[in-house]
Design a protein around this motif. Sequence first.
Motif, PDB file in Angstrom:
ATOM      1  N   MET A   1      40.378  39.999  48.774  1.00  0.00           N
ATOM      2  CA  MET A   1      40.818  38.848  47.987  1.00  0.00           C
ATOM      3  C   MET A   1      41.287  39.299  46.604  1.00  0.00           C
ATOM      4  SD  MET A   1      41.338  35.625  48.077  1.00  0.00           S
ATOM      5  CE  MET A   1      41.524  34.174  47.035  1.00  0.00           C
ATOM      6  N   PHE A   2      40.567  40.251  46.024  1.00  0.00           N
ATOM      7  CA  PHE A   2      40.934  40.793  44.716  1.00  0.00           C
ATOM      8  C   PHE A   2      42.315  41.432  44.775  1.00  0.00           C
ATOM      9  CE2 PHE A   2      40.865  44.799  42.165  1.00  0.00           C
ATOM     10  CZ  PHE A   2      41.044  44.217  40.912  1.00  0.00           C
ATOM     11  N   PHE A   3      42.523  42.316  45.753  1.00  0.00           N
ATOM     12  CA  PHE A   3      43.807  42.987  45.870  1.00  0.00           C
ATOM     13  C   PHE A   3      44.933  42.006  46.216  1.00  0.00           C
ATOM     14  CE2 PHE A   3      41.464  47.109  46.921  1.00  0.00           C
ATOM     15  CZ  PHE A   3      41.686  47.629  45.652  1.00  0.00           C
ATOM     16  N   ALA A   4      44.640  41.025  47.033  1.00  0.00           N
ATOM     17  CA  ALA A   4      45.665  40.077  47.474  1.00  0.00           C
ATOM     18  C   ALA A   4      46.143  39.154  46.363  1.00  0.00           C
ATOM     19  CB  ALA A   4      45.145  39.248  48.641  1.00  0.00           C
ATOM     20  N   THR A   5      45.362  39.044  45.280  1.00  0.00           N
ATOM     21  CA  THR A   5      45.711  38.136  44.182  1.00  0.00           C
ATOM     22  C   THR A   5      45.693  38.823  42.815  1.00  0.00           C
ATOM     23  OG1 THR A   5      43.388  37.448  43.977  1.00  0.00           O
ATOM     24  CG2 THR A   5      44.800  36.136  45.428  1.00  0.00           C
ATOM     25  N   VAL A   6      45.726  40.148  42.790  1.00  0.00           N
ATOM     26  CA  VAL A   6      45.451  40.889  41.558  1.00  0.00           C
ATOM     27  C   VAL A   6      46.486  40.678  40.461  1.00  0.00           C
ATOM     28  CG1 VAL A   6      46.642  43.033  42.240  1.00  0.00           C
ATOM     29  CG2 VAL A   6      44.630  43.132  40.729  1.00  0.00           C
ATOM     30  N   PHE A   7      47.709  40.255  40.821  1.00  0.00           N
ATOM     31  CA  PHE A   7      48.742  40.066  39.799  1.00  0.00           C
ATOM     32  C   PHE A   7      48.870  38.617  39.333  1.00  0.00           C
ATOM     33  CE2 PHE A   7      50.100  43.883  42.153  1.00  0.00           C
ATOM     34  CZ  PHE A   7      50.110  44.788  41.102  1.00  0.00           C
ATOM     35  N   ILE A   8      48.104  37.712  39.923  1.00  0.00           N
ATOM     36  CA  ILE A   8      48.151  36.314  39.483  1.00  0.00           C
ATOM     37  C   ILE A   8      47.672  36.155  38.033  1.00  0.00           C
ATOM     38  CG2 ILE A   8      47.163  34.016  39.861  1.00  0.00           C
ATOM     39  CD1 ILE A   8      47.386  34.458  42.825  1.00  0.00           C
ATOM     40  N   PRO A   9      46.596  36.830  37.605  1.00  0.00           N
ATOM     41  CA  PRO A   9      46.190  36.707  36.197  1.00  0.00           C
ATOM     42  C   PRO A   9      47.287  37.098  35.213  1.00  0.00           C
ATOM     43  CG  PRO A   9      44.407  37.647  37.471  1.00  0.00           C
ATOM     44  CD  PRO A   9      45.597  37.588  38.384  1.00  0.00           C
ATOM     45  N   TRP A  10      48.137  38.072  35.584  1.00  0.00           N
ATOM     46  CA  TRP A  10      49.243  38.445  34.701  1.00  0.00           C
ATOM     47  C   TRP A  10      50.215  37.273  34.560  1.00  0.00           C
ATOM     48  CZ3 TRP A  10      50.637  41.398  30.960  1.00  0.00           C
ATOM     49  CH2 TRP A  10      51.980  41.525  30.629  1.00  0.00           C
ATOM     50  N   PHE A  11      50.463  36.569  35.639  1.00  0.00           N
ATOM     51  CA  PHE A  11      51.345  35.403  35.574  1.00  0.00           C
ATOM     52  C   PHE A  11      50.739  34.320  34.689  1.00  0.00           C
ATOM     53  CE2 PHE A  11      52.646  31.246  37.395  1.00  0.00           C
ATOM     54  CZ  PHE A  11      53.979  31.300  37.037  1.00  0.00           C
ATOM     55  N   ILE A  12      49.434  34.109  34.802  1.00  0.00           N
ATOM     56  CA  ILE A  12      48.758  33.122  33.954  1.00  0.00           C
ATOM     57  C   ILE A  12      48.874  33.518  32.485  1.00  0.00           C
ATOM     58  CG2 ILE A  12      46.512  32.099  33.384  1.00  0.00           C
ATOM     59  CD1 ILE A  12      45.786  32.417  36.367  1.00  0.00           C
ATOM     60  N   PHE A  13      48.665  34.813  32.213  1.00  0.00           N
ATOM     61  CA  PHE A  13      48.780  35.314  30.837  1.00  0.00           C
ATOM     62  C   PHE A  13      50.185  35.089  30.284  1.00  0.00           C
ATOM     63  CE2 PHE A  13      50.125  38.960  28.191  1.00  0.00           C
ATOM     64  CZ  PHE A  13      49.337  38.731  27.082  1.00  0.00           C
ATOM     65  N   LEU A  14      51.203  35.353  31.100  1.00  0.00           N
ATOM     66  CA  LEU A  14      52.579  35.161  30.647  1.00  0.00           C
ATOM     67  C   LEU A  14      52.817  33.747  30.155  1.00  0.00           C
ATOM     68  CD1 LEU A  14      54.909  36.941  33.252  1.00  0.00           C
ATOM     69  CD2 LEU A  14      54.461  37.612  30.892  1.00  0.00           C
ATOM     70  N   ASN A  15      52.250  32.780  30.856  1.00  0.00           N
ATOM     71  CA  ASN A  15      52.464  31.387  30.490  1.00  0.00           C
ATOM     72  C   ASN A  15      51.761  30.994  29.194  1.00  0.00           C
ATOM     73  OD1 ASN A  15      53.943  29.722  32.799  1.00  0.00           O
ATOM     74  ND2 ASN A  15      52.715  31.309  33.774  1.00  0.00           N
ATOM     75  N   LEU A  16      50.863  31.857  28.715  1.00  0.00           N
ATOM     76  CA  LEU A  16      50.176  31.597  27.453  1.00  0.00           C
ATOM     77  C   LEU A  16      50.881  32.240  26.271  1.00  0.00           C
ATOM     78  CD1 LEU A  16      46.477  32.152  28.620  1.00  0.00           C
ATOM     79  CD2 LEU A  16      47.711  29.982  28.404  1.00  0.00           C
ATOM     80  N   THR A  17      51.835  33.156  26.547  1.00  0.00           N
ATOM     81  CA  THR A  17      52.520  33.858  25.466  1.00  0.00           C
ATOM     82  C   THR A  17      53.634  32.997  24.883  1.00  0.00           C
ATOM     83  OG1 THR A  17      54.081  34.919  26.986  1.00  0.00           O
ATOM     84  CG2 THR A  17      52.021  36.085  26.526  1.00  0.00           C
TER      85      THR A  17
END
Length: 476
Positions: free
Chosen positions: A290-306
């Motif tokens: 599950m970690f590997f399958a979704t590991v780049f989603i937090p980066w997308f969330i971070f982008l939306n905060l910048t």
Amino acid sequence: MFRKHALFICFIAFYLSTLSYKLIANPTPFFDWDEPLYVQGGIEMLRNNYFLFPLWQGHIWFDKPPLSSLFYGLVTYLPFPAEVTTRMLALSISSSILTLFYVFYYRITKYASVATLAVVGTALAPIFLQRSQVVSLDVFLLIGWIGYFVFQKNLLISTPFLFLSIQSKSLLGFYPLVMQGLFVLFELFRKKITKKEFILLIRIVLIQFAILSLWYIAMFIIYGNQFWTAHIIESHFKRVSSSIESHFGQRTFYLDLLIEQLGWLKISALLGVGILAYQWYKGIIDDKKMFFATVFIPWFIFLNLTKTKIAWYLYPVIPQFMFLSFYPLILLKKFPKILRMAVVLCFVIIIYISFVKKDLMNTYYSTSAPHIYAALYARGSCNTLAVLVDTQTRTTYDTLHAMNLTITTSDWWGDHPSMVYYFAKPIHFFYDKSMFLTQNKNYDCALMHGDDVKTSLKHASIVSIFDDSTLYKIHP
């Protein structure tokens, strides 16, 4: 082995050969902004035997680490046009990225068809496709990220991959290490690992972090606050907290962009998230998958905060959402014939959209332009060049400067930094017209645009006119 992965192998060979032909057969000039910055930065590093940072017209460009620019500078020494060698380097790295993502997602799903479609969708997504054909730092960042996750168990391989990502986009390169540290903490919280195992795993993360931080320590020792201000504060924290240099966008900028990139796959991406969450909840897949399958989603969330909104910042998460888009196909695993038909249909649709509807082979990101002709012409008759940036650029710069939305290097580039590469001699970009009028006599030639050409220059004669730009020879 070949039969099992034949579809992917055929696609990656087709992708690499097709785009190679396109880049070699139809080289186009470096486009503003990024391409000339990274190529020229590497060329000047090699020319001056200085390898701690890229250089720009002899000045240290503290914003970026040196390695990526150095690679681009090195390939310009090959006996082919720099516009070809540098872009072929980017394409080669992009193909390696796609291969690593295939390995990564195949390990998660054990389904070659799902992993292959994730790669095909990624490869032909507009932003990924563009980054594969232009000079950029993003390819080095992403190959470092995915290389770390693929070779995570081998420190001798994963650490150099992290180094490559850090030496491309600096602090952003630490993202995989941060995610791994958080996952280890999560596993301890879930009591899936013992305290002893936690200490061992977190120690590895900290050792890698310490090793990869040595460059920052060395640069701070050598350059002190100059490095700290330009590289850390301006190039990182200010970009996150402010829309510097006109990089504005609405709050949903990256979400809207992702939907555009996914196109007809946006609904299936949501379905993929739901299926993964359900399987994890039911214990069908474990925490690590599950970690590997979704590991780049937090980066997308971070982008939306910048606050800074730049389209290609979305680039690293495209493989993530393409994988989620095709993950629902695993529901058809009990119906192999239907699954094969679905895979073929998806493959045909993606190829049709890219090569027919969007005319991939005839889509170029730059063309010859008046400022390039002017720079090449001036290269043969001038030793130095003064350029007055156009009225709109001057107004925009003054506005942004008044709003504290500029950084140290904001006035280094002018309207067209590619002129520096094609002129290949000292250029000074003036953002103040009165200063230009008083100081242009210190240069061999001067260039003005648009309505500015109505202003007469003392001791100067027109050499040539390029569309709305006029090149003058300055007489002593």
